[in-house]
Design a protein around this motif. Structure first.
Motif, PDB file in Angstrom:
ATOM      1  N   VAL A  86       0.826  -1.209   0.000  1.00 45.75           N
ATOM      2  CA  VAL A  86       0.000   0.000   0.000  1.00 45.75           C
ATOM      3  C   VAL A  86       0.861   1.260   0.000  1.00 45.75           C
ATOM      4  O   VAL A  86       0.478   2.280  -0.574  1.00 45.75           O
ATOM      5  N   THR A  87       2.014   1.187   0.625  1.00 42.64           N
ATOM      6  CA  THR A  87       2.904   2.348   0.638  1.00 42.64           C
ATOM      7  C   THR A  87       3.401   2.635  -0.772  1.00 42.64           C
ATOM      8  O   THR A  87       3.382   3.790  -1.223  1.00 42.64           O
ATOM      9  N   PHE A  88       3.814   1.600  -1.468  1.00 41.99           N
ATOM     10  CA  PHE A  88       4.208   1.765  -2.868  1.00 41.99           C
ATOM     11  C   PHE A  88       3.047   2.319  -3.685  1.00 41.99           C
ATOM     12  O   PHE A  88       3.194   3.284  -4.441  1.00 41.99           O
ATOM     13  N   SER A  89       1.883   1.721  -3.528  1.00 43.43           N
ATOM     14  CA  SER A  89       0.703   2.123  -4.290  1.00 43.43           C
ATOM     15  C   SER A  89       0.317   3.572  -4.023  1.00 43.43           C
ATOM     16  O   SER A  89       0.027   4.335  -4.953  1.00 43.43           O
ATOM     17  N   PHE A  90       0.306   3.972  -2.757  1.00 48.50           N
ATOM     18  CA  PHE A  90      -0.100   5.328  -2.411  1.00 48.50           C
ATOM     19  C   PHE A  90       0.802   6.369  -3.066  1.00 48.50           C
ATOM     20  O   PHE A  90       0.317   7.294  -3.724  1.00 48.50           O
ATOM     21  N   PHE A  91       2.094   6.238  -2.880  1.00 47.52           N
ATOM     22  CA  PHE A  91       3.003   7.256  -3.400  1.00 47.52           C
ATOM     23  C   PHE A  91       3.052   7.263  -4.927  1.00 47.52           C
ATOM     24  O   PHE A  91       3.121   8.325  -5.538  1.00 47.52           O
ATOM     25  N   THR A  92       2.984   6.102  -5.540  1.00 42.93           N
ATOM     26  CA  THR A  92       2.988   6.037  -7.004  1.00 42.93           C
ATOM     27  C   THR A  92       1.698   6.610  -7.578  1.00 42.93           C
ATOM     28  O   THR A  92       1.727   7.400  -8.535  1.00 42.93           O
ATOM     29  N   ASN A  93       0.559   6.253  -7.002  1.00 43.75           N
ATOM     30  CA  ASN A  93      -0.712   6.789  -7.495  1.00 43.75           C
ATOM     31  C   ASN A  93      -0.853   8.283  -7.217  1.00 43.75           C
ATOM     32  O   ASN A  93      -1.401   9.012  -8.044  1.00 43.75           O
ATOM     33  N   ALA A  94      -0.368   8.738  -6.078  1.00 47.55           N
ATOM     34  CA  ALA A  94      -0.439  10.173  -5.782  1.00 47.55           C
ATOM     35  C   ALA A  94       0.300  10.964  -6.859  1.00 47.55           C
ATOM     36  O   ALA A  94      -0.223  11.942  -7.409  1.00 47.55           O
ATOM     37  N   SER A 100      -1.304  14.393  -7.514  1.00 43.37           N
ATOM     38  CA  SER A 100      -1.683  15.089  -6.289  1.00 43.37           C
ATOM     39  C   SER A 100      -0.544  15.035  -5.291  1.00 43.37           C
ATOM     40  O   SER A 100       0.352  14.198  -5.388  1.00 43.37           O
ATOM     41  N   GLU A 101      -0.632  15.886  -4.306  1.00 42.59           N
ATOM     42  CA  GLU A 101       0.356  15.899  -3.240  1.00 42.59           C
ATOM     43  C   GLU A 101       0.113  14.713  -2.308  1.00 42.59           C
ATOM     44  O   GLU A 101      -1.023  14.429  -1.937  1.00 42.59           O
ATOM     45  N   ALA A 102       1.177  14.047  -1.930  1.00 39.54           N
ATOM     46  CA  ALA A 102       1.091  12.918  -1.000  1.00 39.54           C
ATOM     47  C   ALA A 102       1.261  13.457   0.412  1.00 39.54           C
ATOM     48  O   ALA A 102       2.375  13.697   0.853  1.00 39.54           O
ATOM     49  N   TYR A 107      -2.405   9.788   3.173  1.00 42.68           N
ATOM     50  CA  TYR A 107      -1.816   8.470   3.392  1.00 42.68           C
ATOM     51  C   TYR A 107      -2.595   7.716   4.468  1.00 42.68           C
ATOM     52  O   TYR A 107      -2.940   6.550   4.288  1.00 42.68           O
ATOM     53  N   ALA A 108      -2.890   8.380   5.569  1.00 44.35           N
ATOM     54  CA  ALA A 108      -3.632   7.742   6.662  1.00 44.35           C
ATOM     55  C   ALA A 108      -5.023   7.301   6.205  1.00 44.35           C
ATOM     56  O   ALA A 108      -5.470   6.194   6.534  1.00 44.35           O
ATOM     57  N   ALA A 109      -5.711   8.145   5.440  1.00 45.64           N
ATOM     58  CA  ALA A 109      -7.052   7.792   4.946  1.00 45.64           C
ATOM     59  C   ALA A 109      -6.984   6.588   4.008  1.00 45.64           C
ATOM     60  O   ALA A 109      -7.798   5.668   4.101  1.00 45.64           O
ATOM     61  N   PHE A 110      -6.008   6.573   3.108  1.00 46.29           N
ATOM     62  CA  PHE A 110      -5.844   5.485   2.153  1.00 46.29           C
ATOM     63  C   PHE A 110      -5.495   4.184   2.867  1.00 46.29           C
ATOM     64  O   PHE A 110      -6.100   3.136   2.629  1.00 46.29           O
ATOM     65  N   VAL A 111      -4.520   4.248   3.772  1.00 42.00           N
ATOM     66  CA  VAL A 111      -4.077   3.049   4.487  1.00 42.00           C
ATOM     67  C   VAL A 111      -5.189   2.500   5.380  1.00 42.00           C
ATOM     68  O   VAL A 111      -5.401   1.288   5.432  1.00 42.00           O
ATOM     69  N   ALA A 112      -5.911   3.375   6.059  1.00 44.51           N
ATOM     70  CA  ALA A 112      -6.983   2.905   6.942  1.00 44.51           C
ATOM     71  C   ALA A 112      -8.067   2.173   6.158  1.00 44.51           C
ATOM     72  O   ALA A 112      -8.494   1.074   6.542  1.00 44.51           O
ATOM     73  N   CYS A 154     -12.331  10.316  -2.752  1.00 38.02           N
ATOM     74  CA  CYS A 154     -12.135  10.690  -1.349  1.00 38.02           C
ATOM     75  C   CYS A 154     -10.691  11.131  -1.076  1.00 38.02           C
ATOM     76  O   CYS A 154     -10.471  12.240  -0.628  1.00 38.02           O
ATOM     77  N   VAL A 155      -9.737  10.280  -1.345  1.00 38.49           N
ATOM     78  CA  VAL A 155      -8.357  10.578  -0.989  1.00 38.49           C
ATOM     79  C   VAL A 155      -7.742  11.652  -1.893  1.00 38.49           C
ATOM     80  O   VAL A 155      -7.179  12.632  -1.408  1.00 38.49           O
ATOM     81  N   PHE A 156      -7.873  11.490  -3.193  1.00 36.97           N
ATOM     82  CA  PHE A 156      -7.251  12.417  -4.142  1.00 36.97           C
ATOM     83  C   PHE A 156      -8.278  13.252  -4.900  1.00 36.97           C
ATOM     84  O   PHE A 156      -8.038  13.684  -6.016  1.00 36.97           O
TER      85      PHE A 156
END
Length: 160
Positions: A86-94, A100-102, A107-112, A154-156
């Motif tokens: 998920v960490t890889f996915s979040f930063f790459t997709n952001a 968008s800004e990471a 990050y917390a919303a996405f990971v949760a 929601c996140v981005f």
């Protein structure tokens, strides 16, 4: 305006090739109601998200296999593999998919959200005595679809 119901989400057709979704999660803020995007734009975003998802899935599955070998727990192994992927996915997709800004909040919303989904699918698989491969395939499909909708709206999301 014609209203369609598609998989539990209200979809409004507001013009040729333009689709609008209302907020799809309680995590989305109350001011966010409708953002209209063209179908080609949505398909481009989904294609990018899916491309990241392929790499993310390979990473997730590899780590899951190692963790399951040592821990013999689908829910815990899936959660550990998820945390790395998920960490890889979040930063790459952001950066690449949504441009968008990471932030820590995003990050917390996405990971949760994705972590809860990961754990619930693993727990369901254990309770139903499903084979680990079936759980991985099911989680990968669910996380692709639900993760895209949650990330986009929601996140981005674009600020109103």
């Amino acid at each position: 305006m014609e209203e369609l119901l598609h998989r539990g989400l209200d979809v409004y057709i507001s013009g040729p090739g333009l689709y609008t979704l209302p907020a799809v999660s309680a995590a989305c803020d109350a001011n966010f109601c409708h953002h209209t995007v063209s179908l080609p734009t949505m398909l481009k975003l989904f294609s990018r998200y899916a491309s990241v998802g392929v790499i993310n899935t390979l990473l997730h599955w590899s780590i899951f296999a190692l963790a399951y070998h040592w821990l013999d727990s689908q829910s815990l192994s899936n959660l550990i593999a998820f945390c790395v992927a998920v960490t890889f996915s979040f930063f790459t997709n952001a950066r690449w998919t949504f441009r968008s800004e990471a932030t820590a909040r995003r990050y917390a919303a996405f990971v949760a959200f994705m972590g809860l989904l990961s754990w619930l699918v693993g727990k369901l698989a254990e309770n139903m005595a499903l084979p680990p491969l079936l759980m991985l395939v099911g989680f990968s499909a669910m996380s692709l679809m639900l993760g895209f909708v949650y990330s986009r709206y929601c996140v981005f999301r674009s600020e109103p």
